[in-house]
Design a protein around this motif. Structure first.
Motif, PDB file in Angstrom:
ATOM      1  N   UNK A 146       0.325  -6.187   3.973  1.00  0.00           N
ATOM      2  CA  UNK A 146      -0.650  -5.575   3.059  1.00  0.00           C
ATOM      3  C   UNK A 146      -1.864  -6.489   2.875  1.00  0.00           C
ATOM      4  N   UNK A 185      -7.082  -4.914   4.138  1.00  0.00           N
ATOM      5  CA  UNK A 185      -8.468  -4.798   3.661  1.00  0.00           C
ATOM      6  C   UNK A 185      -9.421  -5.304   4.743  1.00  0.00           C
ATOM      7  N   UNK A 231     -11.795  -2.878   0.199  1.00  0.00           N
ATOM      8  CA  UNK A 231     -10.578  -2.091   0.311  1.00  0.00           C
ATOM      9  C   UNK A 231     -10.626  -1.229   1.562  1.00  0.00           C
ATOM     10  N   UNK A 279      -6.359   2.185   0.868  1.00  0.00           N
ATOM     11  CA  UNK A 279      -6.205   1.505  -0.427  1.00  0.00           C
ATOM     12  C   UNK A 279      -7.095   2.161  -1.476  1.00  0.00           C
ATOM     13  N   UNK A 291      -5.943   4.104  -4.932  1.00  0.00           N
ATOM     14  CA  UNK A 291      -6.506   3.696  -6.215  1.00  0.00           C
ATOM     15  C   UNK A 291      -7.103   4.899  -6.959  1.00  0.00           C
ATOM     16  N   UNK A 292      -7.867   5.709  -6.230  1.00  0.00           N
ATOM     17  CA  UNK A 292      -8.579   6.816  -6.876  1.00  0.00           C
ATOM     18  C   UNK A 292      -7.656   7.986  -7.229  1.00  0.00           C
ATOM     19  N   UNK A 293      -6.652   8.212  -6.391  1.00  0.00           N
ATOM     20  CA  UNK A 293      -5.823   9.404  -6.563  1.00  0.00           C
ATOM     21  C   UNK A 293      -4.601   9.173  -7.443  1.00  0.00           C
ATOM     22  N   UNK A 294      -4.434   7.965  -7.929  1.00  0.00           N
ATOM     23  CA  UNK A 294      -3.235   7.689  -8.733  1.00  0.00           C
ATOM     24  C   UNK A 294      -1.988   7.522  -7.880  1.00  0.00           C
ATOM     25  N   UNK A 329      -0.758   4.766  -6.903  1.00  0.00           N
ATOM     26  CA  UNK A 329      -0.011   3.580  -7.318  1.00  0.00           C
ATOM     27  C   UNK A 329       0.213   3.642  -8.811  1.00  0.00           C
ATOM     28  N   UNK A 332       3.865   0.080  -3.551  1.00  0.00           N
ATOM     29  CA  UNK A 332       2.550   0.403  -2.994  1.00  0.00           C
ATOM     30  C   UNK A 332       2.245  -0.315  -1.672  1.00  0.00           C
ATOM     31  N   UNK A 333       2.509  -1.625  -1.558  1.00  0.00           N
ATOM     32  CA  UNK A 333       2.213  -2.258  -0.268  1.00  0.00           C
ATOM     33  C   UNK A 333       2.922  -1.569   0.896  1.00  0.00           C
ATOM     34  N   UNK A 376       1.456   1.920   1.515  1.00  0.00           N
ATOM     35  CA  UNK A 376       0.147   1.897   2.186  1.00  0.00           C
ATOM     36  C   UNK A 376       0.325   1.585   3.664  1.00  0.00           C
TER      37      UNK A 376
END
Lengths: 781, 169, 285
Positions: free
Chosen positions: B84, B88, B93, B97, B101-104, B106, B112-113, B116
């Protein structure tokens, strides 16, 4: 300058989200302290007995190890929750498998498992009990004595504090009985329980770790170490899921690690692996609920007797409060002219059960919502119609006598949920298709409520405090002991402060919970953070603004009003000016009980919760008669939770809770063998994967509540309550078979389907008064 | 490291981790996960179960998603590992990633790692996956918080970002 | 992590010959490890008994799929992902590709090997029923030479196989004569993904005007090893599918399966569901 758009109600980026997606967030096992050793726990291998000897295999170089026994405890040998029955380390007796007896520490993590195995403990075994029924027999007394033998707690809750008059039973058209059971459930956070402890003879104990309630651990350490609170420092690190499983248990593992740190004079990391975490830590309480209900032939509930029993495991831990929530939720969102709930938490030789999302409510709500479908069948009404005739509404009183002053509209919620799920059309369609298919489809629902905040006078006792301070850069920073473990505490509290301070969300900071820096804002449990702590954050922010008012542009400040208009720079200048003059600024807000909230623990009556969330959940299932497996294929979750602070987080809470509820109903079974959890691995404890869950359609009815910040109520636990009964109601629709126990596995469906002819539906087996039966048949004739 | 000295010989393993050549002296059966976390101080990969069931330790090995708790380090001799920490791009990001972050996608972040990296692997193989393909691609990564819905949204959003159409814009 | 890895030895020779030589020479037995999806789980749980292991991962001589006019030969260290991605396997041996697709998660399919799945000899393994239904052959290799035996003879008893101590499973051979056959496979697990099977059935059959001309049934979790259901096959051969035939077949299944109650399911459930699955297939003929 225009009014800044509110951040409450929008979905800004999660505060700590960037670190999480980058893999930089530091969970406890990611942290290494200089000179750190590792800990391990020597545990009981039997469910109940007397320890007769402890010996150490000479093949192990024991001089390299630190060994802690109960004799090393400087204070009391107890893990305090509500009582002091729970030893920190067992001394003479063990009362459950995996009970901690000794602790080991060594600089090399790899050698510890062999060392644990090289401690040989012999026992004189005593007969153990594993079920509520065994515990009730009291042939073996494993806890308490006299009236309290094997009984952690009992409650008697009566509508209007009166027993049910005999004549209600005598004249009722129907009396419907049922027994319902739920199993233990593992929280299964993906990060196991873990802590790192340090000890300094001067400064005291410091424990950092994965947890929900730092001040619970402070309290536990005070007793174990006989130290004042200021010498027991607790720091919450990033927490990889909790769900209640890190509410009470960190007091155990935290005390253990601290004892090892004290004796070894090294920082000690104690992180369980999955097998140990599953075998030794808390689960959801198994339950048995018996309903006896008097109903009129037009489907009115006349009276109900509910016997609610939970299995608390070997020590009391949180069982009394779990039982309390289960008791208060047992009557559901219905009007009961007469009601008696008798509840008890029983002792067994199973590792203590503890907090898990829902906290007793999922158990009693499962029973009630299955029972309501049974009543409907007996009376000859649809499940929908039966509920409609009995819903509570605005102005009604709940079973505890609480007047529902805030708007409640279950009728509308039910209408909307059934429309959104296309319930009626699907029910018809499945009824037509099922007879000619090996795949049986069904749709069912549950209607329920969940009280937000601590039960009864709990919030008054907690007396929570929240602070906001200005940083040297002039930014506001929230100081609370409320923890983030995925549910969004950091984010929503910053949203609330941002709006109260008229600042952008990004500008607000929140401190890491460290008990030497943050005030006690109460535990992060009981769906209380958004509503109770959020409100305190709002008030502390208003107070901060009042202090800054003299430094804000005149005419524009209109302090304490959300219409205050100033730029972020102007706020910052005002803050810096204030700091230049006064050095620092920290404002606080303490919980104030609303004047009209009253609760009586003796009669179990009054305002049980400041606010309730209301919900209707609809489940669609398929049951494959080739494999006897049931699967949820579609799920609709509609709820009224007050103002939704953060739509993405809120929907995420509901979806996650529904997923756990589906697991609870159909997959997750704790297999106990002589008190051992036999399936203490992810391979054998079956939680749903991404391939097992349906689409979960989440919707909200927003009715702002006067109690919470910006109208928010609690949300976290609610979604755990509804799925299991909705699913089993749907399975009954699909198969004609009434299943009343969860988890419901294919083997259970198989047993029932192969026991009776597949074509017939099941006997209802209600208990009907002979007289009444005559009467109804006469009426229908 | 004294802690790792046991009955058998240590082995020297040369591998590439996040485009950096690394050499580790380690017992050959040490798990890749432990080498990453203990020897290389890359703690992004997490141990959730230690039996290849939860996917929290997932990394890419020569482009393939693997559970690093099930890989003995000797088998990574010469391999390219991406964790992970290596996703980036130039400290910005990765779009995956960003979408999590934006879609919820995590919540508590512990899965999450791995989630992703599983998404990364999925989109490498199937740039525009269907919901069914996403469910299959991620079914080895357990998440207890989300019920997976927001994770699916995150993957779909990341796939949409990577469409050829948006690349040409 | 309940094992101390410093107590284990792992060696990774560069060639198959070198591996075989070590197996032949070594007085104490080495345990081969390929993708580690079984043995590394045991290591993590603290129950990996063998202390000396030899790696087969990425040995080119064992990781291949060779297609000849008559057969598809799959190297023992071929991963489930390799199998799923192979066009001939997916076209001609679709139920093998399907079984590969539910052998653990994607990450485990990237590491788990067909040979490992067979040699591990779990009665619940995912690929054996299919290989039994295809009547695969297995080739075993050692410094003493090569031998090929029918896969149906490979499993001897619980977790015991026909492999000698110095022998390795080299490859699995599938005959390309599946034209005109109907196939069926279904796994019933504890959930939809990443599940160990409670029962699984794979069938390869041919019929003419409703009469079954040939049928092979492979099953998981119904006996102590992956098993061909020979009595059931016999009960169906040359039969038309009628309720009576089905009843006979169901009786045959019960007679030749010895399932157990365990952590995942019950014996009764397993045999009835196996019968249901076979009936489900027969109804489609």
């Amino acid at each position: 300058m225009t009014n800044r758009p509110q951040t409450v109600g929008s979905s800004p980026i999660r505060k700590e989200g960037r670190d999480k997606v980058l893999g930089r967030a530091q969970y406890i096992d990611d942290i290494t302290l200089p000179g750190m050793w590792f800990g391990a726990t020597v545990r009981s291998s039997i469910p109940r007995g007397r320890i007769t000897s402890i010996s150490f295999d000479p093949a192990i170089p024991w001089h390299e190890y630190t060994i802690v026994s109960a004799a090393d405890i400087p204070g009391e040998n107890t893990i305090v929750h509500l009582t002091k029955d729970h030893p920190c380390l067992a001394v003479t007796h063990v009362n459950h498998c995996q009970e901690p007896i000794l602790l080991l520490a060594h600089p090399n993590r790899a050698v510890l498992p062999a060392a644990v195995a090289a401690v040989h403990i012999t026992y004189e075994e005593l007969p153990a009990i594993f079920t509520i029924e065994d515990s009730e027999k009291k042939e073996q007394i494993i806890w308490g004595e006299g009236e309290n033998a094997n009984t952690f707690k009992t409650y008697l809750m009566q509508k209007d504090q009166k027993p049910i008059p005999d004549e209600v039973w005598q004249t009722a058209d129907y009396i419907v009985e049922g027994e319902y059971r739920t199993g233990a459930q593992e929280q299964l956070y993906i990060e196991n329980n873990g802590v790192i402890a340090e000890y300094d003879p001067e400064k005291g104990v410091t424990v950092r770790g994965s947890m929900q309630c730092p001040f619970y651990l402070v309290h536990a350490l005070e007793l174990v170490f006989n130290l004042p609170a200021e010498k027991c420092r607790v720091i919450q690190t990033e927490t990889g899921g909790a769900f209640g499983g890190k509410e009470d248990f960190p007091s155990v593992i935290g005390s253990h690690a601290a004892l090892l740190a004290m004796k070894s004079a090294h920082p000690v990391k104690l992180c369980y692996d999955r097998a140990e975490d599953m075998a030794a830590t808390t689960k959801r309480h198994p339950s048995r609920t018996r309903h006896r209900t008097a109903v009129s032939k037009d489907g009115k509930l006349l009276a109900g007797e509910i016997d609610f029993a939970i299995d608390g495991g070997a020590y009391a831990t949180l069982s009394p409060v779990v039982l309390s929530r289960g008791t208060i939720h047992a009557p559901g969102p219905y009007h009961w002219p007469h009601l008696t709930v008798r509840a008890k938490a029983m002792a067994t030789n199973i590792p203590p059960h503890g907090a898990f999302r829902g906290f007793g409510a999922p158990q009693s709500i499962f029973a009630l919502e299955r029972h309501m479908d049974k009543i409907a069948k007996v009376v000859g009404l649809t499940p929908e119609e039966l509920r409609r005739r009995n819903f509570l509404g605005t102005g009604y009183r709940t079973a505890t006598g609480q007047l529902l002053k805030d708007p409640v509209d279950m009728q509308h919620l039910l209408t909307r949920a059934l429309e959104e799920s296309n319930y009626h059309a699907k029910r018809k369609q499945f009824d037509a298709e099922n007879p000619i298919s090996t795949i049986k489809r069904g749709i069912g629902f549950a209607t329920f409520f969940h009280g937000a905040g601590f039960t009864g006078s709990g919030e008054r006792r907690l007396n929570s405090l929240v602070e906001i301070e200005l940083t040297a850069e002039g930014r506001p920073r929230i100081l609370v002991s409320s923890t983030e473990f995925g549910q969004g505490t950091n984010t929503i509290l910053c949203q609330i402060a941002a709006d109260a301070l008229n600042l952008p969300y990004e500008e607000v900071l929140i401190a890491q919970p460290d008990t030497t820096l943050v005030p006690n804002s109460g535990p992060t449990v009981a769906s209380r953070t958004a509503m109770v702590v959020g409100k305190l954050v709002e008030r502390a922010a208003e107070s901060l603004l009042a202090s800054l008012a003299p430094f804000l542009p005149p005419l524009l400040n209109r302090a304490r009003s959300r219409a205050a208009q100033y730029t972020r720079t102007q706020f910052c200048h005002a803050a810096l000016k204030y700091l230049a003059q006064h050095g620092s600024l920290k404002t606080e807000a303490r919980y104030q009980s609303p004047g009209d909230i009253f609760w009586d623990d003796n009669t179990y009556s009054g305002e049980a919760y400041p606010a309730y969330a209301w919900a209707v959940y609809v489940a669609e299932v398929v049951v494959d008669t080739t494999t006897y497996s049931a699967q949820v294929t579609n799920f609709y979750a509609l709820q009224e939770v007050g103002k939704v602070l953060h739509p993405i987080l809120a929907a995420g809470q509901i979806e996650g809770g529904v997923a756990q509820g589906i697991g609870y109903a159909l997959y997750e079974k704790c297999l106990w063998r002589n008190g051992h959890l036999a399936n203490n691995q992810m391979t054998n404890y079956i939680m749903p994967t991404s391939a097992d869950l349906p689409s979960i359609h989440v919707s909200f009815e927003e009715v702002p509540s006067p109690h919470g910040a910006y109208g928010a109520k609690g949300i976290g636990e609610l979604p755990m309550d509804g799925p299991a009964p909705a699913i089993l109601n749907a399975i009954e629709h699909a198969t004609g078979l009434a299943f009343n126990e969860i988890p419901l596995l294919p083997e259970d469906i198989f047993e029932r389907m192969t026991r009776i002819p597949t074509s017939s539906t099941e006997d209802l087996d209600p208990i009907i008064d002979r007289d009444t039966q005559v009467e109804t048949s006469e009426v229908s004739a | 490291m004294q802690a790792d000295r046991g009955k058998f010989e240590m082995t020297r393993v040369a591998l590439t981790v996040n485009d950096e050549k690394r050499i580790v002296e380690t017992p050959p059966m040490k798990r890749l996960l432990d080498v990453l976390r203990e020897d290389l101080h890359l703690t992004g990969a997490k141990e959730g179960c230690g039996e290849g069931e939860c996917g929290a330790c997932a990394v890419l090995m020569n482009g393939d998603l693997v559970n690093s708790c099930l890989v003995p380090i000797l088998q990574t001799q010469g391999a390219e590992i991406i964790t992970i920490e290596g996703i980036a791009i130039d400290k910005k990001l990765h779009p995956i990633q960003q979408c999590f972050l934006e879609q919820g996608g995590a919540q508590c972040g512990i899965c999450t790692p791995g989630m992703i990296l599983a998404t990364y692997h999925l989109l490498e193989n199937i740039p525009q996956p269907t919901l069914l393909q996403i469910q299959e691609g991620l079914n080895g990564n357990l998440c207890r918080c989300t019920g997976y819905m927001r994770i699916f949204n995150s993957v779909l959003a990341a796939a949409a970002k990577a469409t050829p159409q948006s690349e040409t814009q | 992590m309940r094992s101390n890895v410093t107590e284990y030895e792992l060696t990774a020779p560069r060639s198959l010959d070198a591996v075989l030589q070590i197996l032949a020479d070594s007085p104490d037995r080495y345990t081969p490890i390929a993708g580690g999806t079984e043995l590394m789980v045991a290591l993590g749980a603290g129950r990996l008994q063998p202390k000396k292991l030899i790696s087969l991962w990425n040995l080119k001589e064992l990781r291949f799929i060779e297609v000849t006019p008559d057969a598809v030969i799959i190297g023992a260290a071929t991963t489930f992902t390799d199998i799923r991605k192979h066009p001939i396997v997916t076209a001609e041996f679709s139920i093998l590709a399907q079984a590969a697709s539910w052998t653990g998660s994607i990450a485990n399919q990237n590491r788990g090997t067909l040979g490992g799945n067979i040699v591990n000899a779990s009665p619940a393994a995912d690929s054996p029923p299919v290989l039994l239904a295809y009547d695969a052959a297995v080739t075993l290799v050692s410094t003493r030479g090569i031998r090929t035996i029918p896969y149906r003879d490979f499993h001897i008893s619980y977790k015991r196989t026909d492999l000698a101590q110095d022998e390795l499973l080299h490859s699995i051979t599938l005959s390309r004569n599946m034209h005109g056959y109907t196939t069926y496979v279904r796994k019933v697990g504890t959930r939809n993904a990443q599940a160990i099977s409670k029962v699984a059935v794979a069938i390869v059959a041919s019929s003419n005007h409703g009469v079954i001309e040939s049928i092979r049934i492979g099953a998981a979790s119904l006996r102590e090893t992956p098993a061909r259901l020979v009595a059931t096959e016999q009960s169906l051969l040359k039969q038309k599918i009628t309720p009576a035939t089905i009843a006979k077949a169901r009786a045959a299944i019960l007679s030749e399966t010895i399932p157990i109650d365990d952590i995942r399911s019950t014996a009764k459930y397993r045999s009835v569901v196996a019968a249901n699955l076979i009936e489900e297939f027969l109804q489609t003929l």
